[in-house]
Design a protein around this motif. Structure first.
Motif, short mmCIF file in Angstrom:
data_model
loop_
_atom_site.label_atom_id
_atom_site.label_comp_id
_atom_site.label_asym_id
_atom_site.label_seq_id
_atom_site.Cartn_x
_atom_site.Cartn_y
_atom_site.Cartn_z
N ARG A 49 -24.20 -26.01 -29.93
CA ARG A 49 -24.48 -25.25 -28.70
C ARG A 49 -23.78 -25.89 -27.52
O ARG A 49 -23.14 -25.23 -26.71
CB ARG A 49 -25.98 -25.22 -28.43
N TRP A 102 -17.28 -23.10 -20.32
CA TRP A 102 -17.19 -23.48 -18.90
C TRP A 102 -15.83 -24.09 -18.59
O TRP A 102 -15.30 -23.90 -17.49
CB TRP A 102 -18.33 -24.44 -18.51
N SER A 108 -22.15 -16.73 -16.88
CA SER A 108 -22.13 -16.39 -18.31
C SER A 108 -22.10 -14.89 -18.56
O SER A 108 -21.77 -14.46 -19.65
CB SER A 108 -23.38 -16.97 -18.97
N ALA A 127 -29.84 -25.54 -16.23
CA ALA A 127 -28.85 -24.81 -17.04
C ALA A 127 -27.87 -24.08 -16.12
O ALA A 127 -27.67 -22.88 -16.23
CB ALA A 127 -29.55 -23.85 -18.00
N PRO A 141 -23.07 -20.92 -10.45
CA PRO A 141 -23.11 -19.77 -9.55
C PRO A 141 -24.26 -19.81 -8.54
O PRO A 141 -24.11 -19.35 -7.41
CB PRO A 141 -23.25 -18.56 -10.50
N ASP A 173 -26.97 -29.31 -16.65
CA ASP A 173 -26.68 -28.48 -17.83
C ASP A 173 -26.51 -29.38 -19.04
O ASP A 173 -25.97 -30.50 -18.93
CB ASP A 173 -25.42 -27.64 -17.62
N LEU A 174 -26.93 -28.87 -20.17
CA LEU A 174 -26.72 -29.54 -21.46
C LEU A 174 -25.22 -29.75 -21.74
O LEU A 174 -24.81 -30.75 -22.30
CB LEU A 174 -27.31 -28.61 -22.54
N VAL A 206 -27.17 -32.97 -19.31
CA VAL A 206 -28.59 -33.22 -19.03
C VAL A 206 -29.43 -32.05 -19.55
O VAL A 206 -29.19 -30.89 -19.20
CB VAL A 206 -28.82 -33.41 -17.51
N ARG A 207 -30.40 -32.39 -20.39
CA ARG A 207 -31.27 -31.37 -20.98
C ARG A 207 -32.47 -31.11 -20.08
O ARG A 207 -33.00 -32.05 -19.48
CB ARG A 207 -31.75 -31.84 -22.36
N MET A 208 -32.89 -29.84 -20.06
CA MET A 208 -34.05 -29.48 -19.24
C MET A 208 -35.31 -30.19 -19.71
O MET A 208 -36.25 -30.35 -18.97
CB MET A 208 -34.32 -27.97 -19.35
N GLN A 248 -30.93 -19.45 -13.64
CA GLN A 248 -30.45 -18.08 -13.85
C GLN A 248 -29.93 -17.98 -15.28
O GLN A 248 -28.96 -18.66 -15.64
CB GLN A 248 -29.33 -17.76 -12.86
N TYR A 261 -33.53 -20.74 -22.58
CA TYR A 261 -32.85 -21.41 -23.68
C TYR A 261 -33.53 -22.73 -24.08
O TYR A 261 -33.14 -23.36 -25.05
CB TYR A 261 -31.39 -21.71 -23.31
#
Ligand SMILES: C[S@@+](CC[C@H](N)C(=O)[O-])C[C@H]1O[C@@H](n2cnc3c(N)ncnc32)[C@H](O)[C@@H]1O
Length: 323
Positions: free
Chosen positions: A9, A17, A24, A58, A63, A84-85, A107-109, A125, A130
């Motif tokens: 993923r 990106w 996305s 994420a 944006p 973001d991961l 960085v993971r949530m 957003q 996810y």
């Protein structure tokens, strides 16, 4: 709800990106934030001041930080940390131009590198859904300041985006299945190169069978795409494969490499689209999320509502006011 391994993923999103997309849902937000999603964010950002601290989960190529900063002066903007991961690459951003915005790739949530009670607003957003739900919610509540707010736009299982996504996924599956267009192209390409090198293959049984299989695969994809909501994707795929086959020289190496790159790009796109569909929430899942949030944060009030505009349903807008 995680269906594929995290490294796949991360790398699928990093590649996306790196290609420079701003967000996305290309197409849905290209016209800007004039519709329901823009109104949702305008409402969330309206009361923010320079002393606020915002976390974007994420973020992709950012944006939301971009939208927020576009509404005010660089030095009057709230501080924004955007995580973001994946490896992200926002082309619009330089630290010098946006001194109050910081991006954090990888960085993971579910494990945020920020102190307790740090943020007055947490946003996301098409991102929060996810996550592994419970650890991510717990992290949000940990880093949220007393009285802070959370606001998420999330994928809706009945949205226009999810419908188009299902159609795209069907095409991706078709192109990549065993014996599908990509396999047929790999089969014919070496014969094409031999013909380019001057070999007469007219009576060659295997060469002719490969060519027939390739032509049949093209007809099959074209006919199939007519039944779906996203026929352009199939047309683009057929054109792209044709271009690659047409570029084959006596040495098939470069064209084979191009075909392999294209296959990888399609596999990454299939993964991203499948993830979107997998994580889109129906009404009962949205309500379950609200209930979970209110259970984890006693006294908090959350609500989730559909966001629609002329084009149809775009997603869920979820808001939570903390305590
Ligand atoms: C659909 S994109 C949304 C990006 C951006 N917010 C936008 O509006 O364009 C989803 C993003 O979620 C990120 N992501 C998925 N799982 C994550 C996790 N557990 N922690 C942090 N980011 C994650 C992906 O890397 C991807 O960039």
């Amino acid at each position: 709800m995680q269906t594929v391994d995290e490294e796949a993923r991360r790398s699928a999103w990093s590649a996306y990106w790196a290609a420079g997309q701003l967000h996305s849902c290309v197409g849905s937000l290209d016209a800007g934030y004039g519709g329901a999603i823009g109104q949702f964010w305008a409402q969330q950002f309206r009361t923010l001041g320079a002393s606020d601290r915002v976390l974007d989960l994420a973020t992709g190529n950012g944006p939301l930080p971009r939208l927020l900063s576009s509404t005010r002066d660089a030095n009057d903007c709230p501080h924004v940390d955007a995580v973001d991961l994946a490896q992200i690459a926002p082309a619009w951003y330089t630290p010098a131009d946006y001194p109050r915005i910081r991006f954090h790739s990888g960085v993971r949530m579910e494990s945020l590198p920020f102190p307790d009670g740090h943020f007055t607003l947490i946003v996301s957003q098409f991102g929060f859904e996810y996550a592994h739900r419970e650890p991510a919610l717990r992290e949000c509540l940990r880093v949220l300041a007393p009285g802070g707010r959370m606001a998420f736009v999330m994928h809706h299982a009945g949205s226009v985006l999810a419908k188009v996504g299902r159609s795209e996924l069907a095409i991706h599956e078709r192109l990549l299945e065993a014996g599908g267009l990509l396999d047929a192209a790999s089969g014919v390409l070496p014969w094409f190169a031999r013909a380019r090198a001057g070999e007469d293959l007219r009576g060659h049984v295997v060469a002719n069978a490969s060519r027939s299989a390739y032509n049949a695969a093209i007809s099959e994809v074209t006919a199939y795409s007519r039944q779906l909501q996203a026929p352009d994707l199939a047309r683009e795929a057929v054109d792209q494969v044709h271009r690659i086959i047409g570029s084959a020289a006596a040495d098939p190496g470069p064209a084979l490499a191009a075909l392999s790159d294209y296959r990888q790009a399609l596999q990454a796109a299939r993964l991203r689209t499948a993830e979107m569909i997998d994580h889109a929430l129906d009404a009962s899942q949205a309500q379950a999320l609200v209930a979970q949030l209110e259970t984890l944060c006693a006294g908090a009030q959350a609500q989730c509502r559909p966001l629609s505009q002329a084009e149809g349903l775009l997603g869920w807008g979820m808001e939570m006011a903390g305590v």
